[in-house]
Structures are given as C-alpha cells and as structure tokens.
Write a protein that holds these residues in place. Structure first.
Motif, PDB file in Angstrom:
ATOM      1  N   GLY A 180     -18.261 -10.259 -39.910  1.00  0.00           N
ATOM      2  CA  GLY A 180     -16.894 -10.510 -39.469  1.00  0.00           C
ATOM      3  C   GLY A 180     -16.491 -11.963 -39.499  1.00  0.00           C
ATOM      4  O   GLY A 180     -15.691 -12.407 -38.678  1.00  0.00           O
ATOM      5  N   LEU A 181     -17.015 -12.727 -40.454  1.00  0.00           N
ATOM      6  CA  LEU A 181     -16.722 -14.158 -40.540  1.00  0.00           C
ATOM      7  C   LEU A 181     -15.634 -14.393 -41.580  1.00  0.00           C
ATOM      8  O   LEU A 181     -15.723 -13.908 -42.709  1.00  0.00           O
ATOM      9  N   THR A 182     -14.619 -15.162 -41.201  1.00  0.00           N
ATOM     10  CA  THR A 182     -13.509 -15.489 -42.093  1.00  0.00           C
ATOM     11  C   THR A 182     -13.565 -16.969 -42.471  1.00  0.00           C
ATOM     12  O   THR A 182     -13.815 -17.814 -41.605  1.00  0.00           O
ATOM     13  N   ILE A 183     -13.346 -17.265 -43.751  1.00  0.00           N
ATOM     14  CA  ILE A 183     -13.318 -18.652 -44.213  1.00  0.00           C
ATOM     15  C   ILE A 183     -11.906 -18.982 -44.667  1.00  0.00           C
ATOM     16  O   ILE A 183     -11.366 -18.338 -45.570  1.00  0.00           O
ATOM     17  N   ASP A 184     -11.290 -19.977 -44.035  1.00  0.00           N
ATOM     18  CA  ASP A 184      -9.998 -20.512 -44.467  1.00  0.00           C
ATOM     19  C   ASP A 184     -10.242 -21.855 -45.140  1.00  0.00           C
ATOM     20  O   ASP A 184     -11.101 -22.630 -44.702  1.00  0.00           O
ATOM     21  N   THR A 185      -9.487 -22.148 -46.183  1.00  0.00           N
ATOM     22  CA  THR A 185      -9.690 -23.395 -46.930  1.00  0.00           C
ATOM     23  C   THR A 185      -8.394 -24.185 -47.012  1.00  0.00           C
ATOM     24  O   THR A 185      -7.310 -23.615 -47.126  1.00  0.00           O
ATOM     25  N   LEU A 186      -8.546 -25.509 -46.954  1.00  0.00           N
ATOM     26  CA  LEU A 186      -7.405 -26.417 -47.083  1.00  0.00           C
ATOM     27  C   LEU A 186      -7.734 -27.463 -48.133  1.00  0.00           C
ATOM     28  O   LEU A 186      -8.771 -28.140 -48.049  1.00  0.00           O
ATOM     29  N   GLY A 187      -6.863 -27.600 -49.128  1.00  0.00           N
ATOM     30  CA  GLY A 187      -7.032 -28.611 -50.164  1.00  0.00           C
ATOM     31  C   GLY A 187      -6.136 -29.803 -49.910  1.00  0.00           C
ATOM     32  O   GLY A 187      -4.931 -29.638 -49.676  1.00  0.00           O
ATOM     33  N   LEU A 188      -6.711 -31.004 -49.947  1.00  0.00           N
ATOM     34  CA  LEU A 188      -5.947 -32.197 -49.570  1.00  0.00           C
ATOM     35  C   LEU A 188      -5.108 -32.774 -50.698  1.00  0.00           C
ATOM     36  O   LEU A 188      -4.294 -33.658 -50.460  1.00  0.00           O
ATOM     37  N   VAL A 189      -5.332 -32.340 -51.936  1.00  0.00           N
ATOM     38  CA  VAL A 189      -4.543 -32.839 -53.067  1.00  0.00           C
ATOM     39  C   VAL A 189      -4.207 -31.658 -53.983  1.00  0.00           C
ATOM     40  O   VAL A 189      -4.985 -30.707 -54.068  1.00  0.00           O
ATOM     41  N   PRO A 190      -3.065 -31.703 -54.669  1.00  0.00           N
ATOM     42  CA  PRO A 190      -2.732 -30.623 -55.607  1.00  0.00           C
ATOM     43  C   PRO A 190      -3.569 -30.731 -56.873  1.00  0.00           C
ATOM     44  O   PRO A 190      -3.349 -31.604 -57.711  1.00  0.00           O
ATOM     45  N   ASN A 191      -4.564 -29.868 -57.007  1.00  0.00           N
ATOM     46  CA  ASN A 191      -5.472 -29.891 -58.142  1.00  0.00           C
ATOM     47  C   ASN A 191      -5.755 -28.444 -58.540  1.00  0.00           C
ATOM     48  O   ASN A 191      -6.187 -27.640 -57.712  1.00  0.00           O
ATOM     49  N   GLN A 196      -8.167 -23.219 -57.425  1.00  0.00           N
ATOM     50  CA  GLN A 196      -8.774 -21.969 -57.861  1.00  0.00           C
ATOM     51  C   GLN A 196     -10.070 -21.695 -57.099  1.00  0.00           C
ATOM     52  O   GLN A 196     -10.318 -20.573 -56.657  1.00  0.00           O
ATOM     53  N   GLN A 197     -10.886 -22.732 -56.926  1.00  0.00           N
ATOM     54  CA  GLN A 197     -12.159 -22.540 -56.236  1.00  0.00           C
ATOM     55  C   GLN A 197     -11.951 -22.267 -54.746  1.00  0.00           C
ATOM     56  O   GLN A 197     -12.555 -21.345 -54.187  1.00  0.00           O
ATOM     57  N   LEU A 198     -11.102 -23.042 -54.100  1.00  0.00           N
ATOM     58  CA  LEU A 198     -10.879 -22.844 -52.663  1.00  0.00           C
ATOM     59  C   LEU A 198     -10.181 -21.512 -52.393  1.00  0.00           C
ATOM     60  O   LEU A 198     -10.448 -20.863 -51.374  1.00  0.00           O
ATOM     61  N   SER A 199      -9.291 -21.092 -53.282  1.00  0.00           N
ATOM     62  CA  SER A 199      -8.647 -19.789 -53.118  1.00  0.00           C
ATOM     63  C   SER A 199      -9.662 -18.664 -53.232  1.00  0.00           C
ATOM     64  O   SER A 199      -9.625 -17.692 -52.475  1.00  0.00           O
ATOM     65  N   CYS A 200     -10.576 -18.795 -54.175  1.00  0.00           N
ATOM     66  CA  CYS A 200     -11.611 -17.775 -54.365  1.00  0.00           C
ATOM     67  C   CYS A 200     -12.487 -17.657 -53.119  1.00  0.00           C
ATOM     68  O   CYS A 200     -12.826 -16.551 -52.684  1.00  0.00           O
ATOM     69  N   ILE A 201     -12.854 -18.797 -52.533  1.00  0.00           N
ATOM     70  CA  ILE A 201     -13.683 -18.791 -51.321  1.00  0.00           C
ATOM     71  C   ILE A 201     -12.960 -18.056 -50.196  1.00  0.00           C
ATOM     72  O   ILE A 201     -13.541 -17.214 -49.498  1.00  0.00           O
ATOM     73  N   ALA A 202     -11.674 -18.380 -50.005  1.00  0.00           N
ATOM     74  CA  ALA A 202     -10.913 -17.766 -48.919  1.00  0.00           C
ATOM     75  C   ALA A 202     -10.727 -16.269 -49.142  1.00  0.00           C
ATOM     76  O   ALA A 202     -10.917 -15.459 -48.225  1.00  0.00           O
ATOM     77  N   GLU A 203     -10.368 -15.872 -50.361  1.00  0.00           N
ATOM     78  CA  GLU A 203     -10.095 -14.468 -50.645  1.00  0.00           C
ATOM     79  C   GLU A 203     -11.335 -13.599 -50.454  1.00  0.00           C
ATOM     80  O   GLU A 203     -11.224 -12.433 -50.079  1.00  0.00           O
ATOM     81  N   THR A 210      -4.576 -23.104 -48.279  1.00  0.00           N
ATOM     82  CA  THR A 210      -3.348 -23.882 -48.121  1.00  0.00           C
ATOM     83  C   THR A 210      -3.547 -25.257 -48.737  1.00  0.00           C
ATOM     84  O   THR A 210      -4.574 -25.902 -48.527  1.00  0.00           O
ATOM     85  N   SER A 211      -2.552 -25.710 -49.494  1.00  0.00           N
ATOM     86  CA  SER A 211      -2.563 -27.067 -50.030  1.00  0.00           C
ATOM     87  C   SER A 211      -1.736 -27.966 -49.111  1.00  0.00           C
ATOM     88  O   SER A 211      -0.591 -27.625 -48.767  1.00  0.00           O
ATOM     89  N   VAL A 212      -2.320 -29.087 -48.685  1.00  0.00           N
ATOM     90  CA  VAL A 212      -1.612 -30.007 -47.784  1.00  0.00           C
ATOM     91  C   VAL A 212      -1.610 -31.402 -48.384  1.00  0.00           C
ATOM     92  O   VAL A 212      -2.587 -31.825 -48.997  1.00  0.00           O
ATOM     93  N   GLU A 213      -0.498 -32.099 -48.206  1.00  0.00           N
ATOM     94  CA  GLU A 213      -0.368 -33.441 -48.774  1.00  0.00           C
ATOM     95  C   GLU A 213       0.047 -34.476 -47.734  1.00  0.00           C
ATOM     96  O   GLU A 213       0.230 -35.648 -48.073  1.00  0.00           O
ATOM     97  N   HIS A 214       0.193 -34.048 -46.482  1.00  0.00           N
ATOM     98  CA  HIS A 214       0.600 -34.966 -45.423  1.00  0.00           C
ATOM     99  C   HIS A 214      -0.239 -34.708 -44.176  1.00  0.00           C
ATOM    100  O   HIS A 214      -0.701 -33.581 -43.946  1.00  0.00           O
TER     101      HIS A 214
END
Length: 424
Positions: A180-191, A196-203, A210-214
């Motif tokens: 029952g472990l969930t992994i959420d990922t946040l990317g600090l730059v649009p790449n 693709q890799q972080l989305s795969c991990i989360a899914e 989520t992509s964040v720039e601020h």
C-alpha cells in the motif's frame, strides 16, 4: 424564439437531473477498515550536483528545495510521521559504483521534531550522482511496518544516473509487494526525459507527477501530498489469485490487490448465502507501455464451470486503467429449507487482453484491484430488474415520456404561431 429557448433549456436541465440521479445511485462502502497506525511520509530529495543550477526564482534549485522543506515541516500535521532521505548528498567523486550507493536517511521516519529536521536540511549541499532507483528501495524500507498509509514524495531535477537499475522497474517491484505504498514525484525543471521517468515511477504505484518551476509551487505541492497522507484511506488487502477455481482463495467483502500476467487468468472464490447479492468489480492498470486495443473480462461461474453472469470492457489505448463489474443475486430459500441455508461458492475469473511490444518487460504482472461486496439482496426477483441491473429501462422510459410531452407542446406552439401569423 425566447420561449423556445427556455423550453429547450428546461428540458435539458430535467434530463440532466434525471440522468444524474440514475447514473449516480448511492452505493454501499466496500473494503477493509482504514489502518489505525499513524500515516508515514518519506521525503526523498535529490542533492546531486545539478541542484546548484540557478534557475528557480533567481536562486539555486537547492535553495528553493530548502525553503520549501522548512515551510512544509512547519505545516506537517501532528499525526503524520515524517522522514527525509537524500540521494547524491555525500559522495563528490567520479566512481560510478560508489556514487550509485549514495543515499542516506537524513531524518528518520517518526514523530517530527521540527527544529531537528530543519537543522538537518540546512546542512545539505549539492554534491554527487542521482541514484533514484537505490534511493526508492531504501525509502520503501524506511516506511516498512504498520498498516497506516505510506507515501514517498520524490523531488528531483534530473534523470537517474545509475541504470541498469531502472527506477520504473523498482517502483513496479515496490507496488508488487502489496504494502500500500504510493510514490509521488515532483520535477524541478521542464525536461521531457525526466518527466517520462518520473511519471512512470508515479503511475506504477498510483501516485502523481507534477512539474514545478517556482518555490511557492513546490511548497504548496509537497504540503498537499503530506496532508493527503493523513486523510483516511481504505487499505487494500494483498491476495494471490489461482490459475483454477478449485485452487482459488476465498474472499470476503473488501478491497484486494493482486498482479496479473499478460493474458493470464486469475481466479477467486466468494461464498454467497441465499438472499444475498454479490457485487464485484475489477480494475487493471497499464503501468508500462502497452499495445493499443485491450480489454478485461470478469466472469462469475459456478464451481462446475457454468457461467452465471459476466462483465467486460474494452479500450483502444485512451486510458491507463480499464474497469468492469457484475452483480449476482442468490434467491431466498423456500420456507421448508429456511432452517438450513447453504452458501453458494461463486468463482470470479479475471482475464485481460493486454500485450506489449518486444523489449518491454512483462514481469511483474499488471496491477489488479478487485472489490468484493456481499450485501442483502432484493426481496423479489422483479426488484433486481427494476432497481438493479435494469436501471437503464427507467432512463429509457423517462426519455420516451419527456419526448412525447415535448412533441405535444411543440405541436401546440406551432399551431398557435401559425394561427397568429394568419391573423396578422
């Protein structure tokens, strides 16, 4: 024209209200009770050399992460046990083998001492490699034990540099454990590649990317994920279906998770007493790239192999999850047999038609979620058709009636307007 528009709007509103009332009936909750242990969150922060880059609100990525962490620590709910793990924080050298082991628990998962955690975060300095896969494995160990919700929040600014230990495969292995472990990922730059890799991990674990720039976006998103860990959740129970009905595990009402190989059949058994109704649904997730055109079949059969009812669904690649369900009411016994009710063993068969291109790994199997609910059935056979599987007839009848009345009204209005026209 105004009258016609108002009539059309009123008819649409009426149909929408009726459809909503029929499409969303009240349902009984099904699943295991929420875990009583404290929710656990492990914040996994990338401290590799690239975090020195100055492209977030005029400062470095590391500075933005530190500021966000400090604000998150202040806002963490008291009931949440929080820890912090780093990757790439300690080894500054060029030896890949050593760099890919560089992950450490900066603050252990447990009751939060905000001052101590902030002091630990302040010591961080961008240093080395990006071993995302090894860090996720260690983070899963950090959260081991207990039956409360478990969540990893991974914050990174780049791809894993420690292949062939693919982070996506690591995430699938973690999900396959059924903890029952969930992994959420946040990317600090649009790449694109990092996304693709972080989305795969989360899914792979039912999490989000989520992509964040601020800095403010980063703070808000991490706070949201930590708060989500404290929300009451239904904890799925890991089970393992069999390849035949005779060997299938017997399930009670609840929410279950399993893994199903491509094209494989999984069997489960449910005991249904006279006067009860079995309601079952299944969802199969595509946690990796699959070929378009796939489906899932859920069948209820007797122990002798006779099909009772089935539910099936197909898709052409537009969604990552496909679901279907079924209902089976067992009639009441006659009065003469009421003193000796006998349960019927119903076998549930789940089959999927997913396939993958060459080169895509087929193990572990696809995530499967099965909901089983055994409730008191309708008292009469007619109730099943009228209020159960046959809800569509109600909608059809309402549509016919509304159409008939609208036709009469339209005809009357047309005759009235024609009469007015002739008079003028």
């Amino acid at each position: 024209m105004i009258t016609r528009t108002r009539l059309a709007a009123g008819a649409c509103a009426l149909l929408a209200a009726l459809a909503a009332g029929i499409a969303f009936p009240a349902g009984a909750a099904a699943g295991e009770p929420t875990g009583q242990d404290a929710p656990k969150v492990d914040l996994v922060l990338d401290v590799s050399g690239s975090m020195r880059t100055r492209d977030i609100d005029g400062g470095t990525r590391m500075a933005a992460a530190k500021q966000a962490f400090n604000e998150v620590l202040d806002a963490t709910p008291e009931e949440v046990q929080l820890g912090i793990r780093t990757l790439g924080a300690n080894y500054p050298g060029d030896d890949r083998k050593t760099g890919c082991k560089d992950t450490a628990q900066l603050y252990p998962v447990g009751p939060l001492d905000r001052t101590e955690a902030k002091t630990a975060v302040a010591t961080l300095s961008p240093t080395g490699w990006t071993p995302i896969g090894p860090a996720l494995l260690k983070a899963a160990d950090d959260l081991d034990g207990g039956n409360g919700s478990k969540r990893i929040v991974l914050i990174s600014d780049g791809e894993d540099t420690c292949a062939p230990l693919d982070p996506c495969e690591v995430a699938r292995e973690i999900a396959a454990k059924g903890i029952g472990l969930t992994i959420d990922t946040l990317g600090l730059v649009p790449n694109a590649k990092m996304r693709q890799q972080l989305s795969c991990i989360a899914e792979a674990t039912g999490g989000t990317y989520t992509s964040v720039e601020h800095t403010e976006e980063l703070t808000d998103k991490v706070n949201q994920l930590v708060d989500r860990a404290a929300d009451p959740v239904v904890t799925p129970v890991a089970t393992e279906g069999a390849d035949t009905c005779a060997k299938a595990p017997t399930l009670k009402s609840g929410l279950y998770t399993d893994r199903e190989e491509f094209g494989q059949q999984r069997w489960y058994r449910v005991d249904v007493l006279p006067g009860q109704e079995l309601r079952a649904s299944v969802s199969v997730s595509a946690d990796r790239a699959v070929n378009p055109s796939y489906g899932v079949l859920l069948r209820a059969v007797t122990v002798h192999g006779r099909e009772i009812v089935r539910g099936e669904a197909a898709d052409n690649g537009r969604t990552d999850v496909i679901s279907t369900g079924l209902r089976h009411p067992k009639p009441e016994l006659d009065d003469a047999d009421a003193d000796k009710p006998a349960a019927e063993a119903v076998c549930l068969q789940v089959t999927n038609s997913f396939s993958v291109a060459s080169g895509v790994k087929t193990t572990p199997g696809l995530p499967l979620e099965l909901t089983v609910d055994v409730v008191d059935g309708p008292s009469d056979a007619d109730d099943v058709a009228a209020f159960g599987l046959g809800r569509g007839w109600w909608l059809l009848g309402v549509l016919v009636l509304v159409g008939f009345l609208a036709g009469l009204l339209w005809g009357w209005l047309s005759r009235w307007r024609f009469a007015v026209w002739r008079t003028n």
